[in-house]
Design a protein around this motif. Structure first.
Motif, PDB file in Angstrom:
ATOM      1  N   PHE B 179      -4.257 -16.030   0.620  1.00 45.33           N
ATOM      2  CA  PHE B 179      -4.073 -15.048   1.691  1.00 45.33           C
ATOM      3  C   PHE B 179      -2.769 -15.291   2.454  1.00 45.33           C
ATOM      4  O   PHE B 179      -2.139 -14.353   2.935  1.00 45.33           O
ATOM      5  N   LEU B 180      -2.350 -16.578   2.553  1.00 45.66           N
ATOM      6  CA  LEU B 180      -1.125 -16.866   3.307  1.00 45.66           C
ATOM      7  C   LEU B 180       0.127 -16.464   2.533  1.00 45.66           C
ATOM      8  O   LEU B 180       1.062 -15.895   3.095  1.00 45.66           O
ATOM      9  N   PHE B 181       0.161 -16.739   1.214  1.00 48.74           N
ATOM     10  CA  PHE B 181       1.423 -16.607   0.478  1.00 48.74           C
ATOM     11  C   PHE B 181       1.453 -15.507  -0.588  1.00 48.74           C
ATOM     12  O   PHE B 181       2.520 -15.190  -1.096  1.00 48.74           O
ATOM     13  N   ALA B 182       0.293 -14.954  -0.971  1.00 54.75           N
ATOM     14  CA  ALA B 182       0.338 -14.002  -2.096  1.00 54.75           C
ATOM     15  C   ALA B 182      -0.373 -12.689  -1.804  1.00 54.75           C
ATOM     16  O   ALA B 182      -0.327 -11.780  -2.625  1.00 54.75           O
ATOM     17  N   PHE B 183      -1.025 -12.596  -0.663  1.00 54.47           N
ATOM     18  CA  PHE B 183      -1.812 -11.389  -0.382  1.00 54.47           C
ATOM     19  C   PHE B 183      -0.937 -10.329   0.288  1.00 54.47           C
ATOM     20  O   PHE B 183      -0.225 -10.610   1.247  1.00 54.47           O
ATOM     21  N   ARG B 184      -0.996  -9.105  -0.257  1.00 53.91           N
ATOM     22  CA  ARG B 184      -0.240  -7.981   0.309  1.00 53.91           C
ATOM     23  C   ARG B 184      -1.247  -6.886   0.705  1.00 53.91           C
ATOM     24  O   ARG B 184      -1.779  -6.216  -0.181  1.00 53.91           O
ATOM     25  N   PRO B 185      -1.473  -6.696   2.022  1.00 53.69           N
ATOM     26  CA  PRO B 185      -2.454  -5.680   2.434  1.00 53.69           C
ATOM     27  C   PRO B 185      -2.107  -4.291   1.905  1.00 53.69           C
ATOM     28  O   PRO B 185      -2.997  -3.531   1.506  1.00 53.69           O
ATOM     29  N   GLN B 186      -0.772  -3.983   1.857  1.00 49.61           N
ATOM     30  CA  GLN B 186      -0.372  -2.660   1.361  1.00 49.61           C
ATOM     31  C   GLN B 186      -0.754  -2.498  -0.112  1.00 49.61           C
ATOM     32  O   GLN B 186      -1.136  -1.413  -0.550  1.00 49.61           O
ATOM     33  N   LEU B 187      -0.630  -3.615  -0.868  1.00 51.76           N
ATOM     34  CA  LEU B 187      -0.986  -3.567  -2.295  1.00 51.76           C
ATOM     35  C   LEU B 187      -2.487  -3.330  -2.459  1.00 51.76           C
ATOM     36  O   LEU B 187      -2.920  -2.583  -3.343  1.00 51.76           O
ATOM     37  N   LEU B 188      -3.290  -3.951  -1.573  1.00 49.61           N
ATOM     38  CA  LEU B 188      -4.745  -3.764  -1.625  1.00 49.61           C
ATOM     39  C   LEU B 188      -5.090  -2.290  -1.410  1.00 49.61           C
ATOM     40  O   LEU B 188      -5.845  -1.687  -2.188  1.00 49.61           O
ATOM     41  N   VAL B 189      -4.490  -1.702  -0.358  1.00 53.28           N
ATOM     42  CA  VAL B 189      -4.776  -0.292  -0.046  1.00 53.28           C
ATOM     43  C   VAL B 189      -4.288   0.596  -1.195  1.00 53.28           C
ATOM     44  O   VAL B 189      -4.999   1.507  -1.640  1.00 53.28           O
ATOM     45  N   HIS B 190      -3.093   0.289  -1.715  1.00 47.45           N
ATOM     46  CA  HIS B 190      -2.526   1.070  -2.825  1.00 47.45           C
ATOM     47  C   HIS B 190      -3.453   1.003  -4.048  1.00 47.45           C
ATOM     48  O   HIS B 190      -3.757   2.022  -4.669  1.00 47.45           O
ATOM     49  N   THR B 191      -3.903  -0.218  -4.385  1.00 44.64           N
ATOM     50  CA  THR B 191      -4.784  -0.392  -5.557  1.00 44.64           C
ATOM     51  C   THR B 191      -6.071   0.392  -5.377  1.00 44.64           C
ATOM     52  O   THR B 191      -6.552   1.049  -6.313  1.00 44.64           O
ATOM     53  N   MET B 192      -6.629   0.320  -4.163  1.00 49.22           N
ATOM     54  CA  MET B 192      -7.895   1.022  -3.928  1.00 49.22           C
ATOM     55  C   MET B 192      -7.726   2.531  -4.023  1.00 49.22           C
ATOM     56  O   MET B 192      -8.627   3.242  -4.467  1.00 49.22           O
ATOM     57  N   GLN B 193      -6.557   3.006  -3.608  1.00 46.71           N
ATOM     58  CA  GLN B 193      -6.340   4.467  -3.634  1.00 46.71           C
ATOM     59  C   GLN B 193      -5.978   4.965  -5.038  1.00 46.71           C
ATOM     60  O   GLN B 193      -6.445   6.016  -5.468  1.00 46.71           O
TER      61      GLN B 193
END
Lengths: 62, 542
Positions: B179-193
């Protein structure tokens, strides 16, 4: 040991609050997609509070 | 040992501490995410975290129900005992029989994935590369565990505790670095959409997500051997439930929003997201946590070396709990006259239920053969493709695992509701929240709304399983029908009530359960409740 455990529990609550705050910021773009993150944050806060309440009971504070 | 057995028989020693109780449950349920993550990512794609969320909410309801029941009735029979007591013998048998299906699948599924995790370090064990070697090693593990249980060797609570502690620390480190170094919230939202699955795949993914939360029987098994279970079980269970939920949600969110440390490309050289390595790749599905750990920046260099080993060990412990658990449930069912006494027979030399252990291990081997057959024999593979949408291997095992869990949990919710109505006098030190006070047969009772919500959730998952799993909807109900026929013949042969329940003195049984558990205050409270209830009824009668 209890102090160390309490510290971990507080850290967990703080992490949960940070996740909730980040999810709230992502609400305009994410919409429904933030829901699992919100539950994750809430679960972390719940676990932290649960651990703190157990420690408080052991210390005779509750 | 369930209530009702003779006092002369030896009791299980109550020596499990709070941490022991937590680690016992964790080594059972905590291993599930190692199996479930890859399967759910493969089918639920961009909605994997939603699938885990739905299954997780249902799991919290199940966990709370088990916590209340195990704290109130601390006996090792688990789900089948609660259901038998709440709904009657025949439903108790169905719940217990479904749990037995889960335990036998547990043996094979976890031995299979233990080998899959090992293949991360020993590529020769990869199923698609050397299917016969993979099959042979899994078979060897199942037979080996069976033999160890026959001669009575079992991992100690200390060993469980150490492995659980290492795993909690390891998973926390992976998630923190991730979560500190590799997590991208925008990527999560993009993947879900962008990668939201079809309704069919979402139902399939959700039904598979429940396998990440199976093993709550261990709460009641631990209750039998825990000191002061009514006080200890709620404390450890709530921590266990929340820990497992947090890991499942955190892993699924991280996997969807992960920016891989090392670039991942498909066969054509196009960059891929992390979760995209799972669809149509059973080899990867079986070792998802090890693959994710290796993609976490910095820590991944170290994690890539030890997570496959830790995962393999944890999964092997879980597989062993299947061998041990099935014999224990069969023993409890046998003591309640739901199964022949053959299953409760203890070998004179080894002092273990040899027949039970060998019988259910043999069923696990049959399940292994069904799962591995398409990879071993090309002719069988075409049959599976034609009739079962090509489901085999992990899919086959996961199908049945989800079916058994959803069936037994559905009955446990009904059993909880039944016990709240028919046994309001037993003191409940822990109650699931949201209860509606009402009167039933002259007694004040509390109707559990959470049990109704949980039942609706788990029943929906059972329907998803039947709808989306071609193998699960054939083999699962077949297992239940075969078992039910066997039960009917056995009860008729023993001249016991076939469809009705055998008369039992539950009041004495409950007093004995609380006495054995060392919950003497609760026993006194129970006896006082019984006395007051009897006096009230006598007053109404006159």
């Amino acid at each position: 040991m209890l102090f160390f455990r309490a510290l971990l529990a507080v850290a967990m609550v703080v992490c949960g609050l940070v996740i909730l705050a980040r999810m709230a910021l992502a609400l305009p773009a994410g919409g429904f997609a933030i829901l699992p993150g919100v539950v994750l944050g809430a679960a972390m806060i719940a676990l932290g509070v649960h651990r703190l309440s157990l420690i408080a009971r052991v210390r005779g504070m509750l | 040992m369930p209530a009702g057995t003779k006092n002369a028989e030896p009791e299980l020693r109550r020596s499990v501490t709070p941490w022991g109780s937590f680690s016992w449950g964790y080594s059972d349920v905590g291993a599930d995410i190692f199996v479930g993550l890859g399967l759910v990512l493969a089918y639920a794609a961009g909605a994997s975290n939603v699938a885990f969320l739905f299954a997780g909410v249902v799991y919290v309801c199940i966990g709370l129900a088990y916590t209340e029941l195990a704290a109130t009735y601390p006996v090792a029979g688990g789900g089948q005992y609660f259901v038998m007591r709440g709904l009657g013998d025949i439903f108790g048998f169905i719940a217990g029989w479904a749990v037995l299906l889960d335990f036998t699948i547990d043996v094979t599924l976890f031995a299979w994935t233990s080998v899959d995790y090992s293949s991360q370090l020993v590529p020769a064990l990869t199923n698609s590369v050397h299917p016969w070697l993979h099959f042979g090693v899994v078979l060897g593990l199942v037979v080996g565990l069976c033999l160890l249980n026959v001669i009575g060797v079992r991992e100690s609570t200390t060993f469980n505790g150490v492995v659980s502690a290492l795993d909690v620390i390891s998973e926390t480190c992976i998630l923190c670095f991730g979560f500190l170094f590799a997590f991208r919230p925008q990527l999560l939202v993009h993947t879900m959409q962008i990668h939201w699955p079809s309704s069919y795949d979402l139902m399939l993914g959700t039904s598979l997500a429940i396998i990440s939360f199976v093993g709550l029987e261990s709460i009641s098994q631990a209750a039998q051997e825990t000191q002061r279970p009514a006080s200890i079980i709620p404390r450890t269970s709530v921590s266990l439930i929340l820990t497992i939920l947090i890991f499942a949600l955190a892993y699924s969110n991280l996997a969807l929003g992960l920016h891989p440390w090392h670039p991942i490309t498909d066969a054509a050289g196009h960059p891929q997201q992390f979760w995209q390595i799972f669809p149509n790749n059973p080899d990867n599905q079986g070792k998802a946590v090890a693959l994710l750990a290796a993609q976490v920046p910095y820590y991944g260099a170290f994690a890539a070396l030890y997570v496959p080993v830790l995962g393999a060990v944890l999964l092997l412990i879980s597989s062993n709990s299947g061998v041990f658990g099935s014999s224990r449930i069969a023993y409890a069912m046998s003591a309640s006259n739901l199964l022949p006494s053959l299953f409760a027979r203890v070998d004179r030399k080894y002092r273990t239920p040899v027949i039970s252990i060998v019988f259910f291990s043999a069923i696990a081997v049959v399940e292994l053969i069904f799962a591995a057959a398409p990879a071993l024999f090309p002719a069988v593979s075409s049959l599976y493709t034609r009739f079962f949408r090509g489901e085999s291997g992990l899919d086959f095992l996961a199908d049945l695992y989800a079916f058994g869990a959803a069936t037994s949990y559905s009955f446990v919710f009904l059993g909880l509701i039944g016990l709240r109505l028919t046994d309001p006098l037993s003191p409940r030190k822990f109650k699931i929240p949201l209860n509606v006070p009402m009167r039933f047969r002259g007694e004040r009772v509390e109707f559990p709304l959470v049990a109704v919500i949980g039942f609706m959730g788990i029943f929906a998952i059972l329907m998803f399983t039947l709808f989306t799993h071609p193998l699960g909807r054939i083999f699962g109900p077949s297992w239940l029908v075969l078992g039910l026929l066997f039960y009917l013949v056995y009860r008729r042969y023993r001249r016991l009530p076939v469809l009705r329940s055998q008369p039992r003195d539950w009041r004495n049984a409950q007093t004995e359960i609380l006495r054995r558990a060392g919950e003497l205050e609760l026993m006194d409270e129970y006896l006082a409740n019984v006395k007051a209830s009897d006096a009230r009824r006598a007053g109404q009668g006159t």
